[in-house]
Scaffold this motif. Structure first.
Motif, PDB file in Angstrom:
ATOM      1  N   GLY A  73       0.802  -1.229   0.044  1.00 21.51           N
ATOM      2  CA  GLY A  73       0.051  -0.078  -0.020  1.00 21.51           C
ATOM      3  C   GLY A  73       0.806   1.288   0.031  1.00 21.51           C
ATOM      4  N   LEU A  74       2.092   1.231  -0.027  1.00 17.60           N
ATOM      5  CA  LEU A  74       3.167   2.328   0.012  1.00 17.60           C
ATOM      6  C   LEU A  74       2.860   3.338  -0.967  1.00 17.60           C
ATOM      7  N   PRO A  75       2.739   2.929  -2.523  1.00 19.42           N
ATOM      8  CA  PRO A  75       2.650   3.815  -3.566  1.00 19.42           C
ATOM      9  C   PRO A  75       1.446   4.626  -3.316  1.00 19.42           C
ATOM     10  N   GLU A  76       0.070   3.753  -2.716  1.00 15.70           N
ATOM     11  CA  GLU A  76      -1.120   4.634  -2.770  1.00 15.70           C
ATOM     12  C   GLU A  76      -1.031   5.506  -1.484  1.00 15.70           C
ATOM     13  N   TRP A  77      -0.401   5.321  -0.257  1.00 16.55           N
ATOM     14  CA  TRP A  77      -0.233   6.084   0.668  1.00 16.55           C
ATOM     15  C   TRP A  77       0.594   7.450   0.347  1.00 16.55           C
ATOM     16  N   ALA A  78       1.671   7.107  -0.641  1.00 20.07           N
ATOM     17  CA  ALA A  78       2.460   8.235  -1.053  1.00 20.07           C
ATOM     18  C   ALA A  78       1.627   9.191  -2.061  1.00 20.07           C
ATOM     19  N   ASP A  79       0.965   8.527  -2.942  1.00 18.66           N
ATOM     20  CA  ASP A  79      -0.029   9.212  -3.731  1.00 18.66           C
ATOM     21  C   ASP A  79      -1.001  10.083  -2.851  1.00 18.66           C
ATOM     22  N   ALA A  80      -1.447   9.688  -1.814  1.00 20.17           N
ATOM     23  CA  ALA A  80      -2.277  10.397  -1.038  1.00 20.17           C
ATOM     24  C   ALA A  80      -1.571  11.644  -0.567  1.00 20.17           C
ATOM     25  N   CYS A  81      -0.340  11.392   0.160  1.00 16.89           N
ATOM     26  CA  CYS A  81       0.592  12.531   0.365  1.00 16.89           C
ATOM     27  C   CYS A  81       0.648  13.570  -0.477  1.00 16.89           C
ATOM     28  N   GLU A  95      18.352  -1.453   5.932  1.00 13.82           N
ATOM     29  CA  GLU A  95      18.346  -2.447   5.048  1.00 13.82           C
ATOM     30  C   GLU A  95      16.852  -2.748   4.575  1.00 13.82           C
ATOM     31  N   VAL A  96      15.898  -2.466   5.225  1.00 14.59           N
ATOM     32  CA  VAL A  96      14.440  -2.535   4.626  1.00 14.59           C
ATOM     33  C   VAL A  96      14.151  -1.372   4.187  1.00 14.59           C
ATOM     34  N   LEU A  97      14.455  -0.116   4.724  1.00 11.39           N
ATOM     35  CA  LEU A  97      14.147   0.910   3.892  1.00 11.39           C
ATOM     36  C   LEU A  97      14.885   0.856   2.476  1.00 11.39           C
ATOM     37  N   ASP A  98      16.022   0.294   2.232  1.00  7.76           N
ATOM     38  CA  ASP A  98      16.902   0.185   0.909  1.00  7.76           C
ATOM     39  C   ASP A  98      16.293  -0.783  -0.022  1.00  7.76           C
ATOM     40  N   ALA A  99      15.481  -1.967   0.617  1.00 11.51           N
ATOM     41  CA  ALA A  99      14.940  -2.584  -0.288  1.00 11.51           C
ATOM     42  C   ALA A  99      13.407  -2.150  -0.798  1.00 11.51           C
ATOM     43  N   ILE A 100      12.792  -1.323   0.002  1.00  7.75           N
ATOM     44  CA  ILE A 100      11.773  -0.713  -0.369  1.00  7.75           C
ATOM     45  C   ILE A 100      11.938   0.387  -1.569  1.00  7.75           C
ATOM     46  N   ASN A 101      13.106   1.064  -1.430  1.00 11.22           N
ATOM     47  CA  ASN A 101      13.635   1.840  -2.421  1.00 11.22           C
ATOM     48  C   ASN A 101      13.875   1.456  -3.753  1.00 11.22           C
ATOM     49  N   ARG A 102      14.282   0.268  -3.523  1.00  8.90           N
ATOM     50  CA  ARG A 102      14.553  -0.520  -4.802  1.00  8.90           C
ATOM     51  C   ARG A 102      13.401  -0.968  -5.603  1.00  8.90           C
ATOM     52  N   GLN A 103      12.402  -1.142  -4.764  1.00  2.24           N
ATOM     53  CA  GLN A 103      10.854  -1.879  -5.624  1.00  2.24           C
ATOM     54  C   GLN A 103      10.207  -0.516  -5.843  1.00  2.24           C
ATOM     55  N   TYR A 104      10.246   0.499  -4.990  1.00  2.00           N
ATOM     56  CA  TYR A 104       9.539   1.682  -5.401  1.00  2.00           C
ATOM     57  C   TYR A 104      10.288   3.038  -5.179  1.00  2.00           C
ATOM     58  N   LEU A 111       7.532  10.626   0.410  1.00  4.78           N
ATOM     59  CA  LEU A 111       7.720  10.312   1.842  1.00  4.78           C
ATOM     60  C   LEU A 111       9.246  10.519   2.346  1.00  4.78           C
ATOM     61  N   ASP A 112       9.446  10.910   3.534  1.00  2.85           N
ATOM     62  CA  ASP A 112      10.673  10.817   3.928  1.00  2.85           C
ATOM     63  C   ASP A 112      11.090   9.419   4.699  1.00  2.85           C
ATOM     64  N   PHE A 113      12.329   8.900   4.386  1.00  4.44           N
ATOM     65  CA  PHE A 113      12.837   7.678   4.756  1.00  4.44           C
ATOM     66  C   PHE A 113      13.636   7.952   6.138  1.00  4.44           C
ATOM     67  N   HIS A 114      13.368   7.003   7.192  1.00  8.36           N
ATOM     68  CA  HIS A 114      13.948   7.392   8.649  1.00  8.36           C
ATOM     69  C   HIS A 114      14.487   6.244   8.893  1.00  8.36           C
ATOM     70  N   PRO A 115      15.782   5.598   8.822  1.00  9.04           N
ATOM     71  CA  PRO A 115      16.171   4.505   9.280  1.00  9.04           C
ATOM     72  C   PRO A 115      16.267   4.586  10.884  1.00  9.04           C
ATOM     73  N   MET A 116      15.877   3.423  11.649  1.00  7.88           N
ATOM     74  CA  MET A 116      15.715   3.595  12.900  1.00  7.88           C
ATOM     75  C   MET A 116      16.454   2.270  13.653  1.00  7.88           C
ATOM     76  N   ASP A 117      17.682   1.976  13.044  1.00 12.86           N
ATOM     77  CA  ASP A 117      18.432   0.718  13.332  1.00 12.86           C
ATOM     78  C   ASP A 117      18.657   0.948  15.083  1.00 12.86           C
ATOM     79  N   GLU A 118      18.953   2.231  15.561  1.00 11.40           N
ATOM     80  CA  GLU A 118      19.178   2.440  16.880  1.00 11.40           C
ATOM     81  C   GLU A 118      17.980   2.645  17.744  1.00 11.40           C
ATOM     82  N   GLY A 119      16.679   2.447  17.192  1.00 10.68           N
ATOM     83  CA  GLY A 119      15.314   2.459  18.001  1.00 10.68           C
ATOM     84  C   GLY A 119      14.883   4.043  17.548  1.00 10.68           C
TER      85      GLY A 119
END
Length: 246
Positions: A73-81, A95-104, A111-119
Motif C-alpha cells: 500500500g505504500l504507493p497509494e499512501w505516497a499518492d495520498a501524500c 536495509e528494509v528502507l533500501d529494499a523498499i527504495n529498490r522496489q518503489y 515520503l521521508d525515509f527514516h532509518p531506525m536501527d538504533e531505535g
C-alpha cells in the motif's frame, strides 16, 4: 493473501465472502495515543483499512519487512501524500528502507525515509526493533514498544525463533504474534510463520500477560472454539486493544 482467498470456496472463505467474521485483510495496526499516532505496516489493503476507520491521512508508518503483504500500500499512501501536499514519514531499519527504495524508487518524492536501527520514539512509545527468522522467506523485524510501564511487542512474521531472538519478547503485557495455520502440515523448510500449536509452546516460555494471534490464513475459522488458554485470542478485523495496564 487475506480471507477470502479469491480462488477458494472453502467454508471459511465463503463465510468471509458473505461479510462474516472471517473476513480479514493483510496484517496492519494503527497505534493511537494523546502524543500522536502511527501505523505498523502498509499492505495492499491500506486504503480499505483507512476507509473502515474513517481516517483521511496517515503521517507515519513503521514497517516490519519489505514483503508485498506489508508494503503493497505504500504507493497509494505516497499518492495520498502528494495530493494533500504533505510528506509522509516511513521508519524501518536501513536495509528494509533500501529494499523498499529498490522496489518503489519514486516514493521518496512524497515520503521521508527514516532509518531506525538504533531505535526510535513515536507517539510517546520507545520502540526497539530486531531481526527475526522468517523461515523460507528470509527475515522480518519485530518491534518492542514501551511507555509508562506498559510493554508490548508486534511480531507478525516469524518462525522457530532461536533463543537470542526471543529475548525482547520476555516481560510483555501484550504480544501480537503471527500464526497462519492452526497446525501447518507443509514440510518445515517450506514454511515461514508459526502455526498456533507451535506458538502456544512458545508462549509457555515467554509468558506474556496477553497474546493476540494475527496474520491468519483461511485455515483458522473464528466461529470455532479452539480452547485457547486464558489471555490468548485471535485477532478480528477492526478490533480495538487498549495499550495500558488495566
Amino acid at each position: 493473501m487475506g480471507v477470502p482467498r479469491v480462488y477458494c470456496d472453502c467454508q471459511v472463505c465463503e463465510e468471509a465472502r458473505a461479510g462474516g467474521l472471517n473476513r480479514r485483510y493483510r496484517s496492519s495496526v494503527s497505534v493511537e495515543s494523546e502524543e500522536g499516532s502511527f501505523l505498523i505496516d502498509c499492505g495492499p489493503d491500506w486504503r480499505e483499512s483507512m476507509e473502515r476507520r474513517g481516517q483521511r491521512f496517515a503521517g507515519t508508518v513503521l514497517v516490519t519487512h519489505p514483503h508485498f503483504d506489508h508494503i503493497g500500500g505504500l504507493p497509494e499512501w505516497a499518492d495520498a501524500c502528494r495530493w494533500l501536499e504533505r510528506k509522509g514519514r516511513i521508519y524501518a531499519p536501513k536495509e528494509v528502507l533500501d529494499a523498499i527504495n529498490r522496489q518503489y524508487p519514486w516514493l521518496e518524492r512524497n515520503l521521508d525515509f527514516h532509518p531506525m536501527d538504533e531505535g526510535i520514539s513515536l507517539a510517546g512509545w520507545r520502540i526497539s526493533g530486531w531481526k527475526v527468522n522468517h523461515g523460507k522467506n528470509g527475515y522480518s523485524y519485530a518491534y518492542r514498544l514501551e511507555k509508562k510501564g506498559y510493554v508490548w511487542a508486534y511480531c507478525p512474521d516469524s518462525i522457530a525463533l532461536p533463543p537470542e531472538q526471543r529475548l525482547l519478547l520476555n516481560g510483555l503485557d501484550l504480544l501480537v504474534l503471527g500464526t497462519s495455520f492452526y497446525h501447518e502440515l507443509a514440510e518445515f523448510s517450506t514454511r515461514s510463520v508459526y502455526d498456533v500449536k507451535e506458538a502456544l509452546e512458545l508462549l509457555r516460555e515467554l509468558k506474556p500477560k496477553q497474546t493476540i494471534f494475527t496474520h491468519m490464513s483461511h485455515d483458522i475459522d473464528l466461529r470455532q472454539d479452539y480452547a485457547l488458554p486464558d489471555g490468548v485470542r485471535y485477532a478480528v478485523t477492526g478490533m480495538n486493544v487498549p495499550l495500558a495496564a488495566i
